[in-house]
Design an enzyme around this catalytic site. Structure first.
Site, PDB file in Angstrom:
ATOM      1  N   LYS A  49      12.100  37.755  41.734  1.00 48.35           N
ATOM      2  CA  LYS A  49      12.576  38.722  42.735  1.00 48.35           C
ATOM      3  C   LYS A  49      13.185  39.944  42.050  1.00 48.35           C
ATOM      4  O   LYS A  49      12.958  41.088  42.453  1.00 48.35           O
ATOM      5  CB  LYS A  49      13.613  38.052  43.653  1.00 48.35           C
ATOM      6  N   GLN A  93      20.686  32.645  46.523  1.00 43.27           N
ATOM      7  CA  GLN A  93      19.532  31.776  46.264  1.00 43.27           C
ATOM      8  C   GLN A  93      19.830  30.338  46.696  1.00 43.27           C
ATOM      9  O   GLN A  93      20.821  29.745  46.282  1.00 43.27           O
ATOM     10  CB  GLN A  93      19.145  31.826  44.769  1.00 43.27           C
ATOM     11  N   ASP A 116      17.593  38.118  53.603  1.00 42.04           N
ATOM     12  CA  ASP A 116      16.865  36.842  53.679  1.00 42.04           C
ATOM     13  C   ASP A 116      16.703  36.398  55.143  1.00 42.04           C
ATOM     14  O   ASP A 116      15.925  35.490  55.430  1.00 42.04           O
ATOM     15  CB  ASP A 116      17.626  35.757  52.898  1.00 42.04           C
TER      16      ASP A 116
END
Ligand code: NDP
Length: 290
Positions: A49, A93, A116
């Site tokens: 990412k 994450q 997200d």
């Protein structure tokens, strides 16, 4: 059968975003990654990412913590990043170590920086079909694949295997939305579903997000169906350098001759998830600078 090249579609999105970011005068969009512990898959996901952000011209910031971090210490970092106006997107994450409450951490992120799309407010915005929200990246990536591959969902029977917020549930909500990209009739299956095969055989579009290696076999799929395999499963393979290989939730060998279109694993949905995260980051920048 046509193989859907998720890598190529993701590359196109990355190119479009690179051109868009190049047009921005002044400070570029910025995404902050929070990684806790050294789980090898998490390390690799965050690295990928980070690299993609860099390539596009999005400024990546990486904050790593020992896996003994407390919930309050994690909150302190999130609060700091929420308050920092130079940071447009925040990604924690997953998975977090067991002592941490992951959903509460997601909910601590300012919803306008929740790239997200896991904050309860953004999940609610999907239900409300509110375009100002952030849709979680994997389901949004599947919709993007359908758009760019000319897979029309309207009026089709879409069968989704899996009901997680991250994939199955959110994708099923997107597929049933009103609008030209959706308007599908959706069946959602999970571990308690009975007669699974009867349902999957009705699918015009079958989306597998269950986390069970190659569980979807040829006898579960109607001839001509579109098959989207979200699964990423490591299975032992002594012939590989790393000692394992990645397989999806679909038995590719059995299903690909039947499908009209199918995503491979790897190289299907996976690369789309990263591309859509970057798209959300640019959207966050735009919303914050509107
Ligand atoms: P979860 O474990 O959160 O959810 C799995 C879902 O599958 C659950 O709803 C579960 O049902 C259902 N399920 C499990 N076994 C069966 C079964 N035998 N029959 C029918 N349904 C079943 O997983 P995720 O949604 O997070 O991930 C699914 C897969 O997608 C994984 O392989 C993951 O690695 C991959 N993934 C890939 C991404 C990408 O970028 N390509 C991103 C995210 C995930 P129940 O709710 O009843 O437990």
């Amino acid at each position: 059968m046509k193989l859907i090249d998720g890598k190529q579609i993701a590359r196109e999105i990355v190119e479009e975003l690179t051109a868009k970011v190049a047009q921005i005068d002044g400070p570029k969009p910025c995404i902050a990654f929070i990684r806790v512990g050294e789980d090898p898959a998490s390390v690799s996901y965050v690295r990928s990412k980070n690299q993609t952000a860099d390539k596009i011209g999005i400024r990546p910031l990486l904050f790593t913590f020992d896996d003994t971090i407390t919930q309050d210490e994690l909150y302190a970092k999130i609060d700091e990043l929420n308050a920092d106006t130079s940071v447009n997107g925040i990604l924690i994450q997953s998975p977090l170590p067991p002592q941490l409450d992951e959903q509460s951490a997601f909910n601590r992120i300012d919803p306008i920086k929740d790239v997200d799309g896991f904050h309860v407010v953004n999940a609610g915005r999907v239900v409300h079909e509110d375009a100002n929200g952030f849709v979680s990246c994997t389901p949004a990536g599947i919709i993007e694949i359908c758009r760019r591959e000319g897979i029309r969902l309207e009026g089709k029977h879409v069968v989704v295997l899996g009901r997680s917020l991250i994939v199955g549930k959110t994708f099923s909500l997107l597929a049933m939305q009103k609008g030209p990209h959706a308007n599908a009739t959706v069946t959602v299956c999970h571990s308690r579903t009975q007669n699974l095969k009867e349902l999957t055989r009705q699918a015009d579009v079958l989306v597998a997000a269950i986390g069970k290696p190659e569980m979807v076999t040829g006898d579960m799929v109607k001839e001509g169906a579109v098959v989207i395999d979200v699964g990423i499963n490591r299975v032992e393979d002594a012939s590989k350098k790393k000692g394992y290989k990645l397989v999806g939730d679909v038995n590719f060998g059995e299903v690909s001759p039947l499908a009209s279109k199918i995503t491979p694993v790897p190289g299907g949905v996976g690369p789309m998830t990263v591309a859509l995260l970057m798209k959300n980051t640019v959207k966050a920048y735009e919303l914050q600078n509107a």
